[in-house]
Design a protein around this motif. Sequence first.
Motif, short mmCIF file in Angstrom:
data_model
loop_
_atom_site.label_atom_id
_atom_site.label_comp_id
_atom_site.label_asym_id
_atom_site.label_seq_id
_atom_site.Cartn_x
_atom_site.Cartn_y
_atom_site.Cartn_z
N ASP A 254 4.19 -2.31 0.37
CA ASP A 254 5.47 -3.11 0.24
C ASP A 254 5.36 -3.88 -1.21
OD1 ASP A 254 7.92 -4.70 0.46
OD2 ASP A 254 6.91 -6.14 2.03
N TYR A 255 5.54 -3.14 -2.10
CA TYR A 255 5.71 -3.94 -3.45
C TYR A 255 6.74 -3.19 -4.51
CZ TYR A 255 3.05 0.76 -4.70
OH TYR A 255 2.70 1.97 -4.60
N SER A 256 6.63 -3.97 -5.48
CA SER A 256 7.77 -3.57 -6.64
C SER A 256 7.19 -3.22 -8.03
CB SER A 256 8.67 -4.70 -6.95
OG SER A 256 9.25 -5.03 -5.74
N LYS A 270 11.42 -0.25 -5.77
CA LYS A 270 10.48 -0.80 -4.74
C LYS A 270 9.69 0.40 -3.81
CE LYS A 270 10.65 -4.41 -1.04
NZ LYS A 270 9.64 -5.30 -1.73
N THR A 272 8.11 1.13 -0.16
CA THR A 272 7.72 0.62 1.03
C THR A 272 7.35 2.01 1.97
OG1 THR A 272 9.76 1.06 1.98
CG2 THR A 272 9.50 -1.07 0.88
N LYS A 273 6.92 1.74 3.20
CA LYS A 273 6.46 3.06 3.88
C LYS A 273 7.77 4.23 3.88
CE LYS A 273 5.13 3.72 8.79
NZ LYS A 273 4.77 3.15 9.99
N GLU A 274 8.86 3.73 4.03
CA GLU A 274 9.89 4.54 4.19
C GLU A 274 9.94 5.58 2.88
OE1 GLU A 274 10.09 1.55 5.03
OE2 GLU A 274 9.91 2.21 7.32
N ASP A 275 9.56 5.27 1.82
CA ASP A 275 9.36 5.69 0.26
C ASP A 275 8.15 6.75 0.11
OD1 ASP A 275 11.84 4.26 -0.57
OD2 ASP A 275 10.48 2.48 -0.68
N GLY A 302 3.10 -7.52 -5.13
CA GLY A 302 3.41 -7.10 -3.70
C GLY A 302 2.07 -6.45 -3.31
#
Length: 479
Positions: A254-256, A270, A272-275, A302
């Motif tokens: 979870d970072y940018s 960004k 996240t897990k979904e990316d 993040g």
Amino acid sequence: MGKFLPMVFVEDLFKDLGIEDPTLAANIPKYFKVGSERLYELQHEDGGWGWWENDETHPYMTAYVTYGLIKAQQAGLEVQQDAIDRGIGSIKEQLKKEKDRTTQLFMLQTLSLVNQGDPKLLRKIYEDRKGLNPYAKAILALLLSQSGDPDKLQTVLQEIREAKIVEDSLVHWEGQEFHYNWQDDSLETTAYALRALVAGKSENGSQDGELIGKASRWALTQRIGDSWRSTKSTAIMVHAFYDVVKKTGELAPDYSVSVYLNGELVESFKMTKEDLTRGRTITILDSQLKKGENIIKLEKSGRGVLYYSAALKYYTGEENLQASDHGFTVSREYYRLKKVKREDAYVYLPEKVEGPVKSGEELLVRVTVKNPGNFEYFLLEDPIPAGAEVIKEDKGYEIEGDPNYTGENTFEYRYAGKEIHDNRVALSLTYLEQNEFVFSYLLRAQIPGEYHVMPAMGSLMYFPEKRGHSDELLLKIED
């Protein structure tokens, strides 16, 4: 094997993490069907496999292919059980006469997947491990982690730790680069060392956590674009990261990230897990670069680990490309074939092509490779002129002075494989001995025109950095 095996590991990992990727799920069966059918065709009568279509059964390749088929079956793919059973049988037979400890360990690794290992041999190898290289010790550690002997496992892991090579903030295990033997490759050695350290890492962390991180980052610096130097090394490295991620649970970021070129923001995103299934590709065009030094900077904020790689691609518009030697000297010549009768048989006399050739003429293509040492798994690829076609039915040709055409089609025994594609001919050797080797095949000139024939390229299949190519060639075909 190298094409579908990484996908099997990734899909299994995504299942564990609850990540859905419909595209990956749809592609794996298709890739596996094509790959497995080819593997079934190449399986020898004794149940084993070789490196090429026509060479002898090899213990490492037999263990490697069988390992992949078992892993695919465990992942839920449909595999011919008979192919696995015959592969296991071949491994057991070859293991009886195999003397190399590293190869023995690799074979035992495959047998362990079906609970058919050899505890007595494993114990003997452990006792005699002093001369083992880091690659072999890493496989030994993996097998010890499965056998439930923590004391022996920690002893071997400590020896692996002591063998590490430190470069600034990164760590790897050294192989002998460009050596012809698969067990001396630093990429594969580091991959297996990573897997061994992960297997010995306790659930609540250990001294190896930092070491695993440094070795993982080193491995990522070795990528060329989004893969490693070959499908084989990519498959083995993906397997290592599969083990690392399953143990560390790193796939919950979870970072940018902000990317800058010469101080100017190029892109922000960004993660996240979904990316995770999509990754991120950022393309910087030549028009964005300035003359001289260019600086790319990444800023992250993040939770999670940012893994990245960079690749530079460029194209040249120049003509008359000159030969290049990065380990091999490659030269190529075209010859007309003059048919003459001698006693009761016809013989072809090669005459070097100078100037245009006539449509319908038969040509001998001769590529000579000179090399300074002995190597394994050599691949030569020679582009076919657009106005010509390969003569596939070339049995019985006797060409004076050519070792591949003696009237008995002896090239079949000199090459491990010969493949004719639409745009190139691929010739392979299991062993390329020192000095020089002559590759040759036949063409028929057809469509009139002037054709630039790109250089013939020779390289080690699993170490493509060791390579060489010939000059570009201009072929003119007339009516």
